[in-house]
Motif scaffolding. Structure first.
Motif, PDB file in Angstrom:
ATOM      1  N   GLN A   1       9.493  -1.914   8.988  1.00 20.86           N
ATOM      2  CA  GLN A   1       9.650  -1.447   7.496  1.00 20.86           C
ATOM      3  C   GLN A   1      11.031  -2.245   6.902  1.00 20.86           C
ATOM      4  N   GLN A   2      11.944  -2.653   7.683  1.00 23.40           N
ATOM      5  CA  GLN A   2      12.945  -3.493   7.125  1.00 23.40           C
ATOM      6  C   GLN A   2      12.594  -4.700   6.746  1.00 23.40           C
ATOM      7  N   ALA A   3      11.636  -5.468   7.574  1.00 23.49           N
ATOM      8  CA  ALA A   3      11.156  -6.862   7.136  1.00 23.49           C
ATOM      9  C   ALA A   3      10.322  -6.718   6.414  1.00 23.49           C
ATOM     10  N   GLY A   4       9.636  -5.564   5.757  1.00 30.23           N
ATOM     11  CA  GLY A   4       8.498  -5.567   4.718  1.00 30.23           C
ATOM     12  C   GLY A   4       9.351  -5.352   3.470  1.00 30.23           C
ATOM     13  N   LYS A   5      10.707  -4.838   3.671  1.00 33.82           N
ATOM     14  CA  LYS A   5      11.611  -4.597   2.432  1.00 33.82           C
ATOM     15  C   LYS A   5      12.363  -5.850   2.121  1.00 33.82           C
ATOM     16  N   THR A   6      12.427  -6.837   2.974  1.00 28.52           N
ATOM     17  CA  THR A   6      13.297  -8.046   2.964  1.00 28.52           C
ATOM     18  C   THR A   6      12.609  -8.913   2.194  1.00 28.52           C
ATOM     19  N   PRO A   7      13.059  -9.658   0.902  1.00 32.03           N
ATOM     20  CA  PRO A   7      12.207 -10.548   0.127  1.00 32.03           C
ATOM     21  C   PRO A   7      11.962 -11.695   1.350  1.00 32.03           C
ATOM     22  N   ALA A   8      10.749 -12.348   1.041  1.00 30.46           N
ATOM     23  CA  ALA A   8      10.127 -13.260   2.010  1.00 30.46           C
ATOM     24  C   ALA A   8      11.204 -14.514   2.145  1.00 30.46           C
ATOM     25  N   ASP A   9      11.919 -14.816   1.043  1.00 32.18           N
ATOM     26  CA  ASP A   9      12.980 -15.997   1.278  1.00 32.18           C
ATOM     27  C   ASP A   9      14.057 -15.699   1.930  1.00 32.18           C
ATOM     28  N   LEU A  10      14.335 -14.183   2.266  1.00 31.49           N
ATOM     29  CA  LEU A  10      15.522 -13.852   2.863  1.00 31.49           C
ATOM     30  C   LEU A  10      15.339 -13.341   4.346  1.00 31.49           C
ATOM     31  N   ARG A  11      14.089 -13.517   4.637  1.00 33.85           N
ATOM     32  CA  ARG A  11      13.452 -12.952   6.065  1.00 33.85           C
ATOM     33  C   ARG A  11      14.114 -13.853   7.241  1.00 33.85           C
ATOM     34  N   THR A  12      14.460 -13.446   8.180  1.00 33.19           N
ATOM     35  CA  THR A  12      14.774 -14.101   9.256  1.00 33.19           C
ATOM     36  C   THR A  12      13.482 -14.707  10.050  1.00 33.19           C
ATOM     37  N   HIS A  13      13.608 -16.024  10.736  1.00 35.26           N
ATOM     38  CA  HIS A  13      12.399 -16.549  11.410  1.00 35.26           C
ATOM     39  C   HIS A  13      11.502 -15.305  12.095  1.00 35.26           C
ATOM     40  N   GLU A  14      12.331 -14.376  12.983  1.00 42.07           N
ATOM     41  CA  GLU A  14      11.697 -13.440  13.685  1.00 42.07           C
ATOM     42  C   GLU A  14      11.216 -12.237  12.988  1.00 42.07           C
ATOM     43  N   GLN A  15      11.587 -12.074  11.631  1.00 41.57           N
ATOM     44  CA  GLN A  15      11.034 -11.167  10.830  1.00 41.57           C
ATOM     45  C   GLN A  15       9.499 -11.598  10.408  1.00 41.57           C
ATOM     46  N   THR A  16       9.740 -12.849   9.916  1.00 40.12           N
ATOM     47  CA  THR A  16       8.620 -13.536   9.152  1.00 40.12           C
ATOM     48  C   THR A  16       7.369 -13.573  10.371  1.00 40.12           C
ATOM     49  N   GLU A  17       7.698 -14.014  11.427  1.00 40.31           N
ATOM     50  CA  GLU A  17       6.668 -14.058  12.558  1.00 40.31           C
ATOM     51  C   GLU A  17       6.243 -12.684  12.839  1.00 40.31           C
ATOM     52  N   MET A  18       6.942 -11.721  12.788  1.00 43.22           N
ATOM     53  CA  MET A  18       6.516 -10.359  13.182  1.00 43.22           C
ATOM     54  C   MET A  18       5.429  -9.718  12.332  1.00 43.22           C
ATOM     55  N   LEU A  19       5.857 -10.101  10.880  1.00 48.92           N
ATOM     56  CA  LEU A  19       4.865  -9.572   9.916  1.00 48.92           C
ATOM     57  C   LEU A  19       3.633 -10.346   9.676  1.00 48.92           C
ATOM     58  N   GLU A  20       3.879 -11.683  10.109  1.00 50.85           N
ATOM     59  CA  GLU A  20       2.478 -12.624  10.335  1.00 50.85           C
ATOM     60  C   GLU A  20       1.789 -12.161  11.123  1.00 50.85           C
ATOM     61  N   LYS A  21       2.253 -11.875  12.355  1.00 51.98           N
ATOM     62  CA  LYS A  21       1.493 -11.431  13.650  1.00 51.98           C
ATOM     63  C   LYS A  21       0.858  -9.997  13.473  1.00 51.98           C
ATOM     64  N   LEU A  22       1.489  -9.292  12.655  1.00 48.21           N
ATOM     65  CA  LEU A  22       0.910  -7.947  12.480  1.00 48.21           C
ATOM     66  C   LEU A  22      -0.208  -7.980  11.517  1.00 48.21           C
ATOM     67  N   THR A  23      -0.017  -8.976  10.222  1.00 54.36           N
ATOM     68  CA  THR A  23      -0.994  -8.962   9.408  1.00 54.36           C
ATOM     69  C   THR A  23      -2.417  -9.575   9.846  1.00 54.36           C
ATOM     70  N   LYS A  24      -2.248 -10.640  10.654  1.00 54.04           N
ATOM     71  CA  LYS A  24      -3.203 -11.460  11.307  1.00 54.04           C
ATOM     72  C   LYS A  24      -3.924 -10.414  12.348  1.00 54.04           C
ATOM     73  N   LEU A  25      -2.900  -9.670  13.132  1.00 53.40           N
ATOM     74  CA  LEU A  25      -3.772  -8.785  14.229  1.00 53.40           C
ATOM     75  C   LEU A  25      -4.821  -7.701  13.361  1.00 53.40           C
ATOM     76  N   VAL A  26      -4.245  -7.343  12.342  1.00 54.06           N
ATOM     77  CA  VAL A  26      -4.796  -6.240  11.623  1.00 54.06           C
ATOM     78  C   VAL A  26      -6.285  -7.093  10.852  1.00 54.06           C
ATOM     79  N   SER A  27      -5.903  -7.989  10.140  1.00 56.13           N
ATOM     80  CA  SER A  27      -6.985  -8.453   9.411  1.00 56.13           C
ATOM     81  C   SER A  27      -8.134  -9.249  10.139  1.00 56.13           C
ATOM     82  N   ASP A  28      -7.545  -9.581  11.515  1.00 55.21           N
ATOM     83  CA  ASP A  28      -8.679 -10.119  12.196  1.00 55.21           C
ATOM     84  C   ASP A  28      -9.631  -9.251  12.885  1.00 55.21           C
ATOM     85  N   ASN A  29      -9.098  -7.851  13.183  1.00 58.53           N
ATOM     86  CA  ASN A  29      -9.659  -6.811  13.589  1.00 58.53           C
ATOM     87  C   ASN A  29      -9.995  -5.776  12.789  1.00 58.53           C
TER      88      ASN A  29
END
Length: 126
Positions: free
Chosen positions: A37-65
């Motif tokens: 939730q916190q990462a999703g609320k954070t503007p993309a250009d202000l996210r930490t590397h870990e937040q970006t990685e987490m959201l990308e991982k979740l998006t890929k996991l869901v979209s691929d399946n």
């Protein structure tokens, strides 16, 4: 509008209003609902590397399946699959609830789920 509705609805909890300013955290090495939730609320250009990685991982996991069967969306992953990918059981449960909500939406408006999935800019076509 329905092009972006699909994954936005499935991941709507990512942008849910949450007044706590908690840091990104893992619980037992798993990403928690509050962290997503916190990462999703954070503007993309202000996210930490870990937040970006987490959201990308979740998006890929869901979209691929995310598949369509009998004009309903089906997530072809188990709770154990999420845990293996360091995503909590609670996140899995929320996504499954969103799939149910989307299926009710598809039924109520007689939408072609295959076309909806195909049109979604979030979902890669294989």
């Amino acid at each position: 509008m329905k092009n972006t509705f699909l994954l936005l609805a499935i991941l709507s909890f990512s942008c849910a209003c949450n007044t706590s300013q908690s840091k990104l955290k893992k619980t037992d090495t798993q990403y928690s609902v509050s962290a997503i939730q916190q990462a999703g609320k954070t503007p993309a250009d202000l996210r930490t590397h870990e937040q970006t990685e987490m959201l990308e991982k979740l998006t890929k996991l869901v979209s691929d399946n995310l598949m369509v069967e009998n004009n309903h969306l089906v997530l072809k992953l188990t709770e154990k699959d999420f845990v293996k990918n360091n995503i909590s059981k609670e996140v899995y449960s929320l996504i499954q609830k969103e799939v149910v909500i989307n299926n009710k939406y598809i039924d109520s408006l007689h939408i072609d789920a295959n076309q909806m999935l195909k049109d979604s800019r979030w979902i890669k076509q294989h």
